[in-house]
Design an enzyme around this catalytic site. Structure first.
Site, PDB file in Angstrom:
ATOM      1  N   CYS A   1       0.833  -1.196   0.000  1.00  0.00           N
ATOM      2  CA  CYS A   1       0.000   0.000   0.000  1.00  0.00           C
ATOM      3  C   CYS A   1       0.878   1.261   0.000  1.00  0.00           C
ATOM      4  O   CYS A   1       1.549   1.532  -0.986  1.00  0.00           O
ATOM      5  CB  CYS A   1      -0.978  -0.034   1.169  1.00  0.00           C
ATOM      6  SG  CYS A   1      -2.403   1.058   0.947  1.00  0.00           S
TER       7      CYS A   1
ATOM      8  N   HIS B   1      -3.626  -5.591   1.239  1.00  0.00           N
ATOM      9  CA  HIS B   1      -3.419  -5.907   2.652  1.00  0.00           C
ATOM     10  C   HIS B   1      -3.907  -7.332   2.925  1.00  0.00           C
ATOM     11  O   HIS B   1      -4.795  -7.838   2.244  1.00  0.00           O
ATOM     12  CB  HIS B   1      -4.205  -4.948   3.546  1.00  0.00           C
ATOM     13  CG  HIS B   1      -3.715  -3.546   3.538  1.00  0.00           C
ATOM     14  ND1 HIS B   1      -2.533  -3.171   4.131  1.00  0.00           N
ATOM     15  CD2 HIS B   1      -4.253  -2.411   3.014  1.00  0.00           C
ATOM     16  CE1 HIS B   1      -2.368  -1.868   3.981  1.00  0.00           C
ATOM     17  NE2 HIS B   1      -3.388  -1.383   3.303  1.00  0.00           N
TER      18      HIS B   1
END
Length: 506
Positions: A332, A440
């Protein structure tokens, strides 16, 4: 008739979240439909519900303990700090605005009606609600507009159990002081105390317990020992306390850069649970020596954390680690930092900034946040330590406000399935030494994690470790161990009695 009980603490990080998960597990084991609830959560660890709503990780793992899917109603207000003074306000799973602390304090009364409606909606569907407070109910400067501690207990008309951490010292002063600072009607709501994180012979506490019960009139329901269970933590306090120091005798060492605004460090719980992996959170350049993989994790403030990397010398250390042939991975915000260029015309106003340059990518920040659970498939051909993961299915979730475009020299790392359509994600270099993704929870996919760890083992000349380790089963065992310990050390029958005496129609 719905029953409820609320855990509040004498301070932050006393163990409320874990004990709430334990109660959820106990009630689930006893055949009760149970749901967790925390009206307001301040944390950078968040997750995504099946319908694409963002909520705190603590309530997600409490829902798992209760054997149910997470529902954004379990955490209607999520505060995600973006700096020392500002936070992103997430209401019912969607970004509402950014506010400073003073503005939010003034705004809170407007949330009471919505929070109560959400709580009542949830309570109508379950037999028991396990509520969790935040910090301490004795924050007298915040009392008049409280929506998460005694303010929430009053809205829900539920009894409160106070949790105190003996490991930090001063437990009896913390109990007495907290109760002394409460108004009488608030004290009357506190029906018991749990002393948490005790090490040693509990007989040493008996005289103190008798005195504190006499002084306060509130019974101590149990003394929980320090437990060696592997469960998620709500915020970065555990990193500061060095919980994740790792095991020196494990074959593979993975360094995770502890960014100032690190988010979703729960991404690495499944890695830390691997029998041959040592996790090391690092903040100084010298701590990157002798690692097998370096990871830049998620960040709530990508450009601020990128500046910190440069100022602290960590950027040079990451680049030097890469030059020495050690793989570097980004997730991310960490993925964005690994690229050539970051264009921010939305969040910080800093415009175009150079990244670390390990991936030939350009990231542009956007107004809208992507929040979704996804299934994905790793690319059919992957280089180096990633090779054994080629073609494997993975599952995870996205939480980001940017789009990253690959340039020459980078290959797509995986393909996501979104609304039945394939969408490329991530980037990997031809030698595999730089790899990034927005996904994630990637390491919760057992086959993928074992494949990449074995890839790291092969780089060291070590044989692959064949294991049937399943992270989901591992978590379930931890919930059961927690519930067993709580039944042994806490008067659960008394908690049932407390709830039954205060059950309210919804």
């Amino acid at each position: 008739m719905t029953q409820a009980v609320m855990l509040q603490g004498t301070a932050s990080d006393v163990g409320k979240s874990v004990l709430a998960a334990g109660l959820c597990r106990i009630f689930y084991q006893d055949g009760l439909r149970t749901a967790p609830f925390k009206s307001q959560n301040m944390a950078l660890n968040s997750g995504i519900t099946p319908d694409g709503k963002e909520m705190g990780r603590a309530q997600i793992f409490q829902a798992e303990a209760a054997g149910i899917m997470p529902d954004v109603r379990m955490n209607p207000v999520l505060l995600k700090p973006t700096s020392d003074r500002q936070a992103q306000i997430v209401l019912m799973g969607k970004v509402a605005t950014n506010m400073d602390a003073v503005s939010y304090h003034d705004y809170k009364p407007r949330l009471r009606e919505q929070i109560l409606a959400v709580y009542n909606s949830l309570a109508r569907e379950y037999d028991v609600i396990v509520l969790e407070g935040a910090g301490s109910p004795a924050e007298i400067n915040l009392r008049d507009r409280d929506i998460v501690n005694m303010g929430m207990a009053e809205m829900a008309q539920c009894p409160v159990i106070l949790v105190a951490d003996i490991d930090r010292g001063g437990v009896f002063a913390a109990i007495y002081g907290t109760l002394a600072l409460l108004h009488k009607q608030e004290r009357d709501r506190v029906k018991g105390v749990i002393i948490n994180k005790f090490r040693g012979d509990v007989a040493l506490l008996y005289s103190g317990i008798e005195q504190i019960e006499s002084l306060t009139g509130v019974p101590v329901l149990g003394v929980m020992p320090w437990l060696d269970v592997d469960l998620e933590d709500e915020d970065g306090v555990t990193l500061q306390n060095g919980k994740y120091k790792g095991n020196d005798d494990r074959d593979i060492t993975i360094a995770i850069v502890q960014l100032p605004h690190i988010s979703n460090f729960t991404d690495f719980n499944a890695l830390a649970a691997q029998p041959d992996v040592r996790i090391r959170y690092v903040r100084r350049p010298e701590e990157l020596a002798d690692v097998d993989l370096a990871i830049l994790p998620g960040s709530k403030n990508t450009l601020s954390d990128l500046a910190w990397l440069r100022e602290s010398g960590m950027a040079d250390a990451v680049l030097q680690t890469h030059r020495q042939g050690v793989p570097v991975m980004g997730i991310c915000g960490g993925y964005q930092m690994l690229g050539d260029t970051i264009v921010d015309e939305v969040e910080s106003g800093l415009g175009t900034q150079p990244g670390l340059g390990l991936l030939n990518t350009i990231t542009r920040f956007a107004q809208d946040k992507t929040t979704t659970q996804v299934n994905a498939t790793m690319s059919g051909e992957l280089p180096g330590w990633l090779a054994a993961a080629a073609g494997l299915p993975v599952r995870g979730y996205e939480i980001h406000m940017g789009e990253t475009v690959l340039q020459e020299g980078c290959c797509t790392a995986m393909t996501l399935q979104k609304n039945g359509c394939p969408v490329a994600d991530g980037a990997v270099t031809a030698d595999g030494l730089a790899f990034g993704t927005y996904l994630h929870g990637l390491f919760d996919s057992d086959a993928f994690t074992r494949a990449v760890v074995n890839g790291l083992r092969a780089r060291k000349g070590l044989a692959p470790w064949e294991t049937t380790f399943c992270y989901a089963e591992h978590k379930a065992r931890q919930f059961d161990l927690l519930a067993e310990a709580m039944r042994q050390h806490i008067d659960i029958d008394k908690i049932y009695t407390i709830m039954q005496q205060h059950q309210e129609p919804v």
